[in-house]
Write an enzyme that holds these catalytic residues in place. Structure first.
Site, PDB file in Angstrom:
ATOM      1  N   GLU A 195       0.858  -1.180   0.000  1.00  0.00           N
ATOM      2  CA  GLU A 195       0.000   0.000   0.000  1.00  0.00           C
ATOM      3  C   GLU A 195       0.892   1.227   0.000  1.00  0.00           C
ATOM      4  OE1 GLU A 195      -3.572   2.274   2.488  1.00  0.00           O
ATOM      5  OE2 GLU A 195      -2.811   0.340   3.193  1.00  0.00           O
ATOM      6  N   ASN A 246      -4.670   5.128  -1.937  1.00  0.00           N
ATOM      7  CA  ASN A 246      -5.921   5.655  -1.405  1.00  0.00           C
ATOM      8  C   ASN A 246      -6.360   6.902  -2.178  1.00  0.00           C
ATOM      9  OD1 ASN A 246      -6.536   4.162   1.335  1.00  0.00           O
ATOM     10  ND2 ASN A 246      -4.319   4.460   1.236  1.00  0.00           N
ATOM     11  N   GLU A 272      -7.957   2.438  -3.655  1.00  0.00           N
ATOM     12  CA  GLU A 272      -8.717   2.158  -2.431  1.00  0.00           C
ATOM     13  C   GLU A 272      -9.644   3.322  -2.101  1.00  0.00           C
ATOM     14  OE1 GLU A 272      -6.643   0.998   1.060  1.00  0.00           O
ATOM     15  OE2 GLU A 272      -5.207  -0.288   0.009  1.00  0.00           O
ATOM     16  N   ASP A 322     -11.786  -0.050   1.437  1.00  0.00           N
ATOM     17  CA  ASP A 322     -10.981   0.055   2.654  1.00  0.00           C
ATOM     18  C   ASP A 322     -11.894   0.079   3.877  1.00  0.00           C
ATOM     19  OD1 ASP A 322      -8.683   0.233   4.119  1.00  0.00           O
ATOM     20  OD2 ASP A 322      -8.327   2.354   3.723  1.00  0.00           O
ATOM     21  N   GLU A 350      -5.999  -5.989   7.515  1.00  0.00           N
ATOM     22  CA  GLU A 350      -5.106  -4.890   7.895  1.00  0.00           C
ATOM     23  C   GLU A 350      -4.816  -4.917   9.391  1.00  0.00           C
ATOM     24  OE1 GLU A 350      -5.508  -1.037   5.411  1.00  0.00           O
ATOM     25  OE2 GLU A 350      -7.537  -1.544   6.046  1.00  0.00           O
TER      26      GLU A 350
END
Length: 396
Positions: free
Chosen positions: A37, A93, A125, A155, A212
């Protein structure tokens, strides 16, 4: 928390002080780093690195966040073209309002079409809350990116009020289990049930699941038992600068684990397949012999390689090929499919339920043998998982 000003943020953007750190995502099957990520950091001129928790809220207030997104996406594509490589998937993101930006969407599509970026290696995301804000135009733009090969992840899955409803409305390819739920699952039966259900849901829908916030071995072991394939968190690694990420990935282990949770999912897949087969036979055999519906499709997948159990057996299950039980599964699996094909043919020829009774009984017996073998494999996997956990924990 340090105080920053809008002017400092603008200057930082002008000087390209905002950089990306990469947090590894690891496979619970191979223990290899298979993704990352990309996370924003602010490296100021004095060398200090500022957390996004400090600068992102002010960027949202001042309208600078979209500018940061474009700048960091350009950096990400540069990294993916060069140092990161195309053999891992990197998530980034974005906010739903970013899809309002024609320039941003165009930049992504141009990078794909010019072959500077392998689309399958990029994942965007969005949170569930943001996804709920999507309108028709934004959905069309998102779909355009997905059609080009980019993936879409939800997410913080499990934190909203309508995660499942949102999952059904948007074309998500990945769900990321919220770190809060992952952190509580060992001490909360409800959170544990949410985790197990989410993993099963992702499995059923063909959606990848990433857990996560995995920080301790016991969390990893629970996720392995549940059938989760990918984890992200400090147990694997904190976010790293690009070169440190490359070094970490190169030195990561390659010892295959026993994916016991996937065996359990395979058991559920087969139980569901046989139930669908019986339901098909019962419903169709009660129809008149000449009814056109008898010859229509509607039966379960007949291919031994394309059914859910077969996809596991010839896919991730191959990591267990050194186990004798694994090879013993093949014959009864093929046999239940052969019987299933015979049932479908008999139904189409007009057989009654009484005439199908022998085939259904034989299929049940073979299915019982298959499930017993899968359960034996699952038991062996549980023993190995917790034997390794005891070794890892060391002496009391």
């Amino acid at each position: 928390m340090p105080t920053i000003t809008e002017a400092e943020l603008v200057q930082g953007l002008q000087d390209h002080e905002f950089i990306l750190y990469y947090q590894p995502k690891a496979s619970l099957i191979t223990n290899r780093v298979v993704g990352a990520e990309a996370l924003a950091r602010w490296r100021r001129r004095d060398g200090s690195v500022v957390s996004p928790a400090v600068f992102i809220p002010l960027m949202q207030e001042t309208g600078l966040l979209r500018r940061l997104t474009r700048q960091l996406l350009a950096r990400l594509m540069h990294d993916m073209e060069g140092a990161l490589g195309a053999d891992i998937r990197v998530s980034f993101n974005v906010g739903v309002d970013d899809f309002e930006d024609d320039a941003l969407c165009g930049m992504l599509l141009d990078a794909i079409h010019s072959h500077r970026l392998l689309a399958s290696s990029l994942e965007l995301e969005v949170t569930e809350t943001q996804a709920l804000q999507c309108c028709g135009i934004l959905l069309a733009r998102i779909q355009g990116l997905l059609d080009a090969g980019i993936s879409l992840a939800m997410d913080d899955f499990g934190t909203g009020y309508s995660s499942i409803d949102t999952l059904s409305k948007l074309p998500f390819t990945t769900i990321k289990l919220d770190q809060g739920i992952v952190g509580r699952m060992l001490g909360s039966a409800k959170d544990a049930a949410i985790v197990r259900s989410a993993i099963r849901l992702g499995h059923e829908m063909g959606v990848e699941v990433v857990a996560e916030g995995v920080e301790i071995p016991a969390q990893r072991d629970f996720l392995i038992e549940c059938g989760c394939k990918l984890v992200q968190g400090y147990l694997v690694s904190p976010p790293l600068p690009l070169e440190a990420f490359r070094a970490f990935r190169a030195n990561a282990g390659n010892a295959h684990s026993f994916p016991v949770g996937l065996v359990h999912l395979a058991i559920l897949d087969h139980v569901q397949w046989r139930r669908q087969m019986v339901s098909y036979a019962v419903q169709r055999a009660t129809l008149p012999r000449n009814c056109p519906t008898r010859k229509a499709d509607g039966f379960p997948e007949m291919s031994v390689t394309l059914c859910a159990l077969g996809r596991w057996y010839f896919g991730d299950g191959r990591h267990l090929c050194a186990t004798p039980i694994y090879h013993a599964i093949d014959a009864p699996h093929r046999e239940v499919h052969r019987i299933g094909e015979a049932i479908v043919e008999q139904v189409r020829q007009g057989a009654t339920l009484a005439e199908l009774a022998g085939l259904l009984s034989t299929m049940k017996a073979v299915s019982t043998t298959l499930i017993r073998l899968l359960e034996d494999l699952e038991d062996a996997g549980l023993q190995e998982l917790y034997r390794e956990a005891a070794i890892e924990a060391g002496p009391p």
